[in-house]
Design a protein around this motif. Structure first.
Motif, PDB file in Angstrom:
ATOM      1  N   SER A   1     -53.834  25.986 -11.905  1.00  0.00           N
ATOM      2  CA  SER A   1     -54.945  25.598 -12.769  1.00  0.00           C
ATOM      3  C   SER A   1     -54.514  25.557 -14.226  1.00  0.00           C
ATOM      4  O   SER A   1     -53.735  26.399 -14.667  1.00  0.00           O
ATOM      5  CB  SER A   1     -56.091  26.603 -12.633  1.00  0.00           C
ATOM      6  OG  SER A   1     -56.546  26.663 -11.320  1.00  0.00           O
ATOM      7  N   PRO A   2     -55.061  24.593 -15.002  1.00  0.00           N
ATOM      8  CA  PRO A   2     -54.770  24.590 -16.441  1.00  0.00           C
ATOM      9  C   PRO A   2     -55.377  25.822 -17.114  1.00  0.00           C
ATOM     10  O   PRO A   2     -56.279  26.468 -16.566  1.00  0.00           O
ATOM     11  CB  PRO A   2     -55.406  23.296 -16.943  1.00  0.00           C
ATOM     12  CG  PRO A   2     -56.289  22.801 -15.866  1.00  0.00           C
ATOM     13  CD  PRO A   2     -55.894  23.473 -14.599  1.00  0.00           C
ATOM     14  N   ASP A   3     -54.898  26.112 -18.307  1.00  0.00           N
ATOM     15  CA  ASP A   3     -55.315  27.323 -19.024  1.00  0.00           C
ATOM     16  C   ASP A   3     -56.827  27.403 -19.210  1.00  0.00           C
ATOM     17  O   ASP A   3     -57.413  28.485 -19.064  1.00  0.00           O
ATOM     18  CB  ASP A   3     -54.640  27.392 -20.390  1.00  0.00           C
ATOM     19  CG  ASP A   3     -53.140  27.573 -20.295  1.00  0.00           C
ATOM     20  OD1 ASP A   3     -52.639  27.920 -19.204  1.00  0.00           O
ATOM     21  OD2 ASP A   3     -52.470  27.370 -21.326  1.00  0.00           O
ATOM     22  N   ASN A   4     -57.464  26.278 -19.566  1.00  0.00           N
ATOM     23  CA  ASN A   4     -58.901  26.328 -19.824  1.00  0.00           C
ATOM     24  C   ASN A   4     -59.678  26.749 -18.578  1.00  0.00           C
ATOM     25  O   ASN A   4     -60.653  27.497 -18.667  1.00  0.00           O
ATOM     26  CB  ASN A   4     -59.422  25.011 -20.382  1.00  0.00           C
ATOM     27  CG  ASN A   4     -59.133  23.812 -19.500  1.00  0.00           C
ATOM     28  OD1 ASN A   4     -58.286  23.849 -18.600  1.00  0.00           O
ATOM     29  ND2 ASN A   4     -59.838  22.727 -19.770  1.00  0.00           N
ATOM     30  N   GLU A   5     -59.216  26.314 -17.405  1.00  0.00           N
ATOM     31  CA  GLU A   5     -59.881  26.726 -16.160  1.00  0.00           C
ATOM     32  C   GLU A   5     -59.649  28.208 -15.884  1.00  0.00           C
ATOM     33  O   GLU A   5     -60.536  28.901 -15.383  1.00  0.00           O
ATOM     34  CB  GLU A   5     -59.392  25.881 -14.985  1.00  0.00           C
ATOM     35  CG  GLU A   5     -59.870  24.448 -15.038  1.00  0.00           C
ATOM     36  CD  GLU A   5     -59.354  23.596 -13.883  1.00  0.00           C
ATOM     37  OE1 GLU A   5     -58.851  24.177 -12.884  1.00  0.00           O
ATOM     38  OE2 GLU A   5     -59.456  22.369 -13.989  1.00  0.00           O
ATOM     39  N   VAL A   6     -58.458  28.693 -16.217  1.00  0.00           N
ATOM     40  CA  VAL A   6     -58.163  30.118 -16.040  1.00  0.00           C
ATOM     41  C   VAL A   6     -59.073  30.959 -16.924  1.00  0.00           C
ATOM     42  O   VAL A   6     -59.660  31.950 -16.473  1.00  0.00           O
ATOM     43  CB  VAL A   6     -56.677  30.416 -16.346  1.00  0.00           C
ATOM     44  CG1 VAL A   6     -56.421  31.916 -16.386  1.00  0.00           C
ATOM     45  CG2 VAL A   6     -55.771  29.747 -15.324  1.00  0.00           C
ATOM     46  N   VAL A   7     -59.220  30.557 -18.180  1.00  0.00           N
ATOM     47  CA  VAL A   7     -60.080  31.307 -19.111  1.00  0.00           C
ATOM     48  C   VAL A   7     -61.516  31.291 -18.609  1.00  0.00           C
ATOM     49  O   VAL A   7     -62.194  32.331 -18.572  1.00  0.00           O
ATOM     50  CB  VAL A   7     -59.991  30.734 -20.541  1.00  0.00           C
ATOM     51  CG1 VAL A   7     -61.006  31.404 -21.456  1.00  0.00           C
ATOM     52  CG2 VAL A   7     -58.588  30.901 -21.104  1.00  0.00           C
ATOM     53  N   GLU A   8     -61.977  30.120 -18.213  1.00  0.00           N
ATOM     54  CA  GLU A   8     -63.359  30.000 -17.734  1.00  0.00           C
ATOM     55  C   GLU A   8     -63.581  30.855 -16.484  1.00  0.00           C
ATOM     56  O   GLU A   8     -64.579  31.570 -16.382  1.00  0.00           O
ATOM     57  CB  GLU A   8     -63.650  28.521 -17.441  1.00  0.00           C
ATOM     58  CG  GLU A   8     -65.110  28.184 -17.361  1.00  0.00           C
ATOM     59  CD  GLU A   8     -65.338  26.683 -17.326  1.00  0.00           C
ATOM     60  OE1 GLU A   8     -66.429  26.278 -17.750  1.00  0.00           O
ATOM     61  OE2 GLU A   8     -64.453  25.924 -16.871  1.00  0.00           O
ATOM     62  N   ARG A   9     -62.655  30.811 -15.561  1.00  0.00           N
ATOM     63  CA  ARG A   9     -62.770  31.585 -14.326  1.00  0.00           C
ATOM     64  C   ARG A   9     -62.693  33.091 -14.594  1.00  0.00           C
ATOM     65  O   ARG A   9     -63.324  33.907 -13.914  1.00  0.00           O
ATOM     66  CB  ARG A   9     -61.667  31.167 -13.359  1.00  0.00           C
ATOM     67  CG  ARG A   9     -61.891  31.668 -11.958  1.00  0.00           C
ATOM     68  CD  ARG A   9     -60.947  31.023 -10.983  1.00  0.00           C
ATOM     69  NE  ARG A   9     -60.623  31.984  -9.941  1.00  0.00           N
ATOM     70  CZ  ARG A   9     -59.454  32.108  -9.368  1.00  0.00           C
ATOM     71  NH1 ARG A   9     -58.453  31.328  -9.710  1.00  0.00           N
ATOM     72  NH2 ARG A   9     -59.257  33.011  -8.442  1.00  0.00           N
ATOM     73  N   SER A  10     -61.925  33.469 -15.637  1.00  0.00           N
ATOM     74  CA  SER A  10     -61.770  34.895 -15.953  1.00  0.00           C
ATOM     75  C   SER A  10     -63.068  35.533 -16.427  1.00  0.00           C
ATOM     76  O   SER A  10     -63.194  36.757 -16.434  1.00  0.00           O
ATOM     77  CB  SER A  10     -60.675  35.103 -17.003  1.00  0.00           C
ATOM     78  OG  SER A  10     -61.118  34.723 -18.289  1.00  0.00           O
ATOM     79  N   MET A  11     -64.046  34.716 -16.797  1.00  0.00           N
ATOM     80  CA  MET A  11     -65.351  35.275 -17.180  1.00  0.00           C
ATOM     81  C   MET A  11     -66.034  35.895 -15.962  1.00  0.00           C
ATOM     82  O   MET A  11     -66.762  36.870 -16.096  1.00  0.00           O
ATOM     83  CB  MET A  11     -66.236  34.182 -17.800  1.00  0.00           C
ATOM     84  CG  MET A  11     -65.689  33.620 -19.108  1.00  0.00           C
ATOM     85  SD  MET A  11     -65.380  34.878 -20.371  1.00  0.00           S
ATOM     86  CE  MET A  11     -67.021  35.498 -20.627  1.00  0.00           C
TER      87      MET A  11
END
Length: 197
Positions: free
Chosen positions: A2-12
């Motif tokens: 996954s791209p970084d933005n998806e990782v950040v979003e999922r980490s919420m």
């Protein structure tokens, strides 16, 4: 992957997922900080960068796929806390940076210049840069970011990045004894953003 933005979003929803950003970017953040402050401070600043990023992940702009500019921006701001330490380290580090820059100026000028004298002039010029100009230059030179990524990291418009790099280049050209303005290459990092007048 996954791209970084998806990782950040999922980490919420799943905080442990944030570790993927650390795995992807810790080395480049560490290297950037080590070049500025030395190895002795790099581990602390790098760790603090990811702690701050984790705490502020809800504010991340999820339209930006690559988190490296965001992380290097956080690291740059954290290094300001270490300004006194950087001032001590800067003497040796600016000589190293000047030594890296000097060959480019020598080649571009096409003139044989005493490298040691040139390095000393460049060190003085680098010390005269404002903090913002120096941070911008080092994000470009050591962080290997393009103009748009520097703008994201520094939270400024791309035009401000252009101005800061132009100012730094003019100062370094004068220090190198170059009195003509020549086209410079960006070593593969093309500024594709639109030109504003």
């Amino acid at each position: 992957m996954s791209p970084d933005n998806e990782v950040v979003e999922r980490s919420m929803r799943e905080p442990a997922v944030f570790e993927a950003l650390y795995d992807r970017h810790a080395t480049s953040v560490y290297r950037y900080v080590a070049q500025r402050l030395g190895d002795h401070a790099a581990e602390d600043v790098m760790s603090e960068t990811f702690l701050v990023a984790f705490e502020r992940r809800s504010a991340y702009d999820v339209t930006v796929q690559n988190a490296r500019p965001w992380l290097l921006g956080i690291a740059t701001r954290l290094m300001r806390k270490h300004a006194r330490l950087e001032a001590v380290s800067w003497k040796g580090l600016s000589a190293d940076l000047a030594a890296q820059v000097a060959p480019d100026f020598i080649e571009q000028a096409g003139v044989r210049i005493d490298a040691k004298r040139l390095t000393l002039r460049l060190v003085k010029a680098l010390r005269r840069l404002s903090e913002a100009d120096r941070d911008t230059l080092l994000l470009y030179a050591w962080g290997d970011l393009d103009y748009a990524s520097i703008a994201l990291a520094m939270k400024v418009p791309v035009g401000t990045v252009r101005s800061r790099l132009n100012r730094a280049r003019r100062l370094l050209r004068r220090a190198a004894g170059r009195h003509t303005i020549e086209q410079e290459t960006d070593h593969g990092r093309v500024d594709a953003s639109p030109q504003h007048t």
